[in-house]
Structure formats: structure tokens, C-alpha cells
Design a protein around this motif. Structure first.
Motif, PDB file in Angstrom:
ATOM      1  N   ALA A 118      38.796  56.001  19.288  1.00  8.23           N
ATOM      2  CA  ALA A 118      39.084  55.669  20.662  1.00  8.23           C
ATOM      3  C   ALA A 118      38.564  57.011  21.435  1.00  8.23           C
ATOM      4  CB  ALA A 118      40.532  55.635  20.583  1.00  8.23           C
ATOM      5  N   SER A 119      38.316  56.534  22.673  1.00  8.13           N
ATOM      6  CA  SER A 119      38.121  57.527  23.797  1.00  8.13           C
ATOM      7  C   SER A 119      39.388  57.873  24.650  1.00  8.13           C
ATOM      8  CB  SER A 119      36.888  57.197  24.614  1.00  8.13           C
ATOM      9  OG  SER A 119      36.988  56.022  25.221  1.00  8.13           O
ATOM     10  N   ILE A 120      40.182  57.206  24.601  1.00 11.66           N
ATOM     11  CA  ILE A 120      41.436  57.225  25.540  1.00 11.66           C
ATOM     12  C   ILE A 120      42.785  56.849  24.682  1.00 11.66           C
ATOM     13  CG2 ILE A 120      40.220  56.966  27.761  1.00 11.66           C
ATOM     14  CD1 ILE A 120      41.316  53.952  27.798  1.00 11.66           C
ATOM     15  N   GLY A 121      43.801  57.578  24.970  1.00 11.60           N
ATOM     16  CA  GLY A 121      45.023  57.121  24.423  1.00 11.60           C
ATOM     17  C   GLY A 121      45.773  55.820  24.990  1.00 11.60           C
ATOM     18  N   LYS A 122      46.982  55.481  24.260  1.00  8.64           N
ATOM     19  CA  LYS A 122      47.788  54.257  24.888  1.00  8.64           C
ATOM     20  C   LYS A 122      48.026  54.421  26.231  1.00  8.64           C
ATOM     21  CE  LYS A 122      52.143  54.918  23.278  1.00  8.64           C
ATOM     22  NZ  LYS A 122      53.335  54.197  22.741  1.00  8.64           N
ATOM     23  N   ASN A 123      48.181  55.636  26.725  1.00 15.21           N
ATOM     24  CA  ASN A 123      48.826  55.919  28.397  1.00 15.21           C
ATOM     25  C   ASN A 123      47.798  56.252  29.253  1.00 15.21           C
ATOM     26  OD1 ASN A 123      51.400  54.946  27.569  1.00 15.21           O
ATOM     27  ND2 ASN A 123      51.814  56.812  26.972  1.00 15.21           N
ATOM     28  N   ASP A 124      46.482  56.449  28.781  1.00 15.88           N
ATOM     29  CA  ASP A 124      45.406  57.037  29.673  1.00 15.88           C
ATOM     30  C   ASP A 124      44.769  55.879  30.502  1.00 15.88           C
ATOM     31  OD1 ASP A 124      45.889  59.341  28.496  1.00 15.88           O
ATOM     32  OD2 ASP A 124      44.321  59.117  27.101  1.00 15.88           O
ATOM     33  N   THR A 125      44.332  56.303  31.745  1.00 19.94           N
ATOM     34  CA  THR A 125      43.768  55.597  32.647  1.00 19.94           C
ATOM     35  C   THR A 125      42.202  55.543  32.301  1.00 19.94           C
ATOM     36  OG1 THR A 125      45.415  55.980  34.265  1.00 19.94           O
ATOM     37  CG2 THR A 125      43.277  54.926  35.001  1.00 19.94           C
ATOM     38  N   VAL A 126      41.372  54.358  32.394  1.00 21.36           N
ATOM     39  CA  VAL A 126      40.036  54.429  32.217  1.00 21.36           C
ATOM     40  C   VAL A 126      39.245  55.096  33.550  1.00 21.36           C
ATOM     41  CG1 VAL A 126      38.120  52.894  32.440  1.00 21.36           C
ATOM     42  CG2 VAL A 126      39.931  52.288  30.909  1.00 21.36           C
ATOM     43  N   TYR A 127      38.407  55.963  33.347  1.00 18.61           N
ATOM     44  CA  TYR A 127      37.644  56.742  34.423  1.00 18.61           C
ATOM     45  C   TYR A 127      36.410  57.155  33.491  1.00 18.61           C
ATOM     46  CZ  TYR A 127      39.616  61.170  33.059  1.00 18.61           C
ATOM     47  OH  TYR A 127      40.108  62.487  32.585  1.00 18.61           O
ATOM     48  N   ASN A 143      29.745  52.725  29.765  1.00 19.91           N
ATOM     49  CA  ASN A 143      30.478  51.431  30.276  1.00 19.91           C
ATOM     50  C   ASN A 143      31.384  50.868  29.150  1.00 19.91           C
ATOM     51  OD1 ASN A 143      28.965  51.631  32.688  1.00 19.91           O
ATOM     52  ND2 ASN A 143      27.255  50.232  31.653  1.00 19.91           N
ATOM     53  N   TYR A 144      31.732  51.729  28.319  1.00 16.75           N
ATOM     54  CA  TYR A 144      32.655  51.211  27.438  1.00 16.75           C
ATOM     55  C   TYR A 144      33.783  52.226  26.928  1.00 16.75           C
ATOM     56  CZ  TYR A 144      29.190  47.757  25.995  1.00 16.75           C
ATOM     57  OH  TYR A 144      28.146  46.666  26.250  1.00 16.75           O
ATOM     58  N   LYS A 189      34.841  59.733  32.941  1.00 21.56           N
ATOM     59  CA  LYS A 189      34.686  61.356  32.201  1.00 21.56           C
ATOM     60  C   LYS A 189      35.289  60.889  30.528  1.00 21.56           C
ATOM     61  CE  LYS A 189      34.168  64.529  35.534  1.00 21.56           C
ATOM     62  NZ  LYS A 189      34.607  65.711  36.157  1.00 21.56           N
ATOM     63  N   ASN A 190      36.109  59.701  30.561  1.00 18.40           N
ATOM     64  CA  ASN A 190      36.741  59.457  29.032  1.00 18.40           C
ATOM     65  C   ASN A 190      36.314  58.044  28.721  1.00 18.40           C
ATOM     66  OD1 ASN A 190      38.012  57.791  30.475  1.00 18.40           O
ATOM     67  ND2 ASN A 190      40.163  58.489  30.460  1.00 18.40           N
ATOM     68  N   SER A 191      35.128  57.844  29.119  1.00 21.63           N
ATOM     69  CA  SER A 191      34.507  56.773  28.443  1.00 21.63           C
ATOM     70  C   SER A 191      33.776  56.945  26.722  1.00 21.63           C
ATOM     71  CB  SER A 191      33.190  55.888  29.306  1.00 21.63           C
ATOM     72  OG  SER A 191      32.141  56.969  29.109  1.00 21.63           O
ATOM     73  N   LEU A 192      33.372  56.077  26.097  1.00 22.36           N
ATOM     74  CA  LEU A 192      32.502  56.529  25.026  1.00 22.36           C
ATOM     75  C   LEU A 192      31.391  56.993  25.301  1.00 22.36           C
ATOM     76  CD1 LEU A 192      32.845  53.186  22.933  1.00 22.36           C
ATOM     77  CD2 LEU A 192      34.160  54.997  22.416  1.00 22.36           C
ATOM     78  N   THR A 193      30.882  57.944  24.179  1.00 23.57           N
ATOM     79  CA  THR A 193      29.737  58.855  24.558  1.00 23.57           C
ATOM     80  C   THR A 193      28.686  58.251  23.594  1.00 23.57           C
ATOM     81  OG1 THR A 193      30.587  60.657  23.389  1.00 23.57           O
ATOM     82  CG2 THR A 193      31.005  60.821  25.804  1.00 23.57           C
ATOM     83  N   GLU A 194      27.334  58.760  23.960  1.00 19.98           N
ATOM     84  CA  GLU A 194      26.289  58.515  22.856  1.00 19.98           C
ATOM     85  C   GLU A 194      26.418  59.227  21.548  1.00 19.98           C
ATOM     86  OE1 GLU A 194      22.526  58.321  25.085  1.00 19.98           O
ATOM     87  OE2 GLU A 194      23.250  57.246  26.757  1.00 19.98           O
ATOM     88  N   ASP A 195      27.048  60.259  21.610  1.00 15.64           N
ATOM     89  CA  ASP A 195      27.058  61.014  20.475  1.00 15.64           C
ATOM     90  C   ASP A 195      28.184  60.380  19.264  1.00 15.64           C
ATOM     91  OD1 ASP A 195      29.199  61.844  22.206  1.00 15.64           O
ATOM     92  OD2 ASP A 195      29.583  63.696  20.880  1.00 15.64           O
ATOM     93  N   LYS A 196      29.093  59.551  20.009  1.00 11.64           N
ATOM     94  CA  LYS A 196      29.893  58.654  19.039  1.00 11.64           C
ATOM     95  C   LYS A 196      29.607  57.275  18.866  1.00 11.64           C
ATOM     96  CE  LYS A 196      34.611  60.410  20.058  1.00 11.64           C
ATOM     97  NZ  LYS A 196      36.054  59.966  20.259  1.00 11.64           N
TER      98      LYS A 196
END
Length: 166
Positions: free
Chosen positions: A94-103, A80-81, A105-112
Motif C-alpha cells: 500500500a501507498s496510503i492508509g485507510k484514512n488517507d486521501t489520494v493525491y 496513476n495508481y 505525492k502518495n501514489s505508487l512509485t516505480e521503485d515499488k
């Protein structure tokens, strides 16, 4: 003739003066279904927890505080983050770059990151990252899908805030 001109000017002035108790009303035509869904959406948005504070408490921890209690499972769920970096590709935490869209599959993960509730009433959560937060780098925290305790599913955002690593 002079009285007639004075009377006309006075009448024009009276018409153009706005009476303080008169409020201008603006309206637009919408269908009943659209109006009802907009009202329901706005009411739901007011009931979900919204990000109110973000604070870096250590080299690898962020304290997130919502304006109202959040569902414990949703508040501690890494997916959710998102952390958006100021670089084109995700860097640091970071899980996404400055031009990436939130969805999803690119959220934070429990291993991070590990997210735990801070003592109290489910308003605050501590994000502890596996890696340190790079100092002097700009990031944006984005939170979505967090509901209130006992609340139904929510498919919107809970707010976002820019921060600079310390």
C-alpha cells in the motif's frame, strides 16, 4: 341528488387516475454554463477507460483490465495508481492508509511497482510489485488520470476495487 354524487365521485376518480402515457417530469433550474459543463464532464467520463476487472495472478502481481483501451503511457505510469490498506498507516504494498486521501505525492512509485502492457489492445496492464502482496489482507486499488489513446488530459478517477491478497 344521487346522480350528482355519482358524477362528482366519477370526476374525482378520473382526475386522480394516472394515464399510462403520462410521464412525470422533474426539472430543476441550472445556469447554462453549469449545464454545459455537467454534460461535457459526463461525456468525458464515458470516453475514459474505467476499471472493469482486477485479478491477482501471482504473489506479487495484479492484472488490471479497463473497459476500453487506455493510453499506453498513462496506463503504465505508476503515479496513476494507489493501493490503500485497511490499516491506518500503509502496510505491505500500500501507498496510503485507510484514512488517507489520494493525491499525486502518495501514489505508487516505480521503485515499488513495474507496470507493463499485456499483449493485445491496451485494455490490460500487469502490475508487478517489488514485494509480495500480503495474503488475507484487504486492499483497495484506486486508479486516476488514465486517458484513452489520443485523449486529452483527464483529472478524474478510473475506478477502484477492493481485493484480498491470496
Amino acid at each position: 341528488m344521487k346522480k350528482l354524487i355519482i358524477l362528482i365521485v366519477t370526476a374525482l376518480l378520473m382526475i386522480s387516475i394516472k394515464i399510462p402515457s403520462q410521464n412525470e417530469v422533474k426539472a430543476e433550474i441550472v445556469s447554462e454554463g453549469e449545464e454545459a459543463s455537467t454534460i461535457a464532464s459526463n461525456q468525458l467520463k464515458r470516453q475514459v477507460p474505467m476499471l472493469s476487472e482486477l485479478f491477482q495472478v501471482s504473489t506479487n502481481q495484479l492484472l488490471v483490465t479497463f473497459d476500453r483501451p487506455a493510453d499506453l503511457n498513462a496506463g503504465t505510469k505508476a503515479s496513476n495508481y494507489w493501493i490503500q490498506s485497511g490499516d491506518i498507516k500503509p502496510t505491505g504494498i500500500a501507498s496510503i492508509g485507510k484514512n488517507d486521501t489520494v493525491y499525486p505525492k502518495n501514489s505508487l512509485t516505480e521503485d515499488k511497482v513495474k507496470i507493463t502492457k499485456v499483449q493485445g489492445n491496451n485494455n490490460s496492464f500487469l502490475l508487478t510489485f517489488k514485494d509480495n502482496i500480503p495474503s488475507k489482507k484487504t486492499f483497495k486499488l484506486i486508479i486516476c488520470y488514465v486517458t484513452a489513446p489520443g485523449g486529452g488530459q483527464y483529472n478524474g478517477d478510473n475506478g477502484m476495487q477492493v481485493f484480498v491478497g491470496k
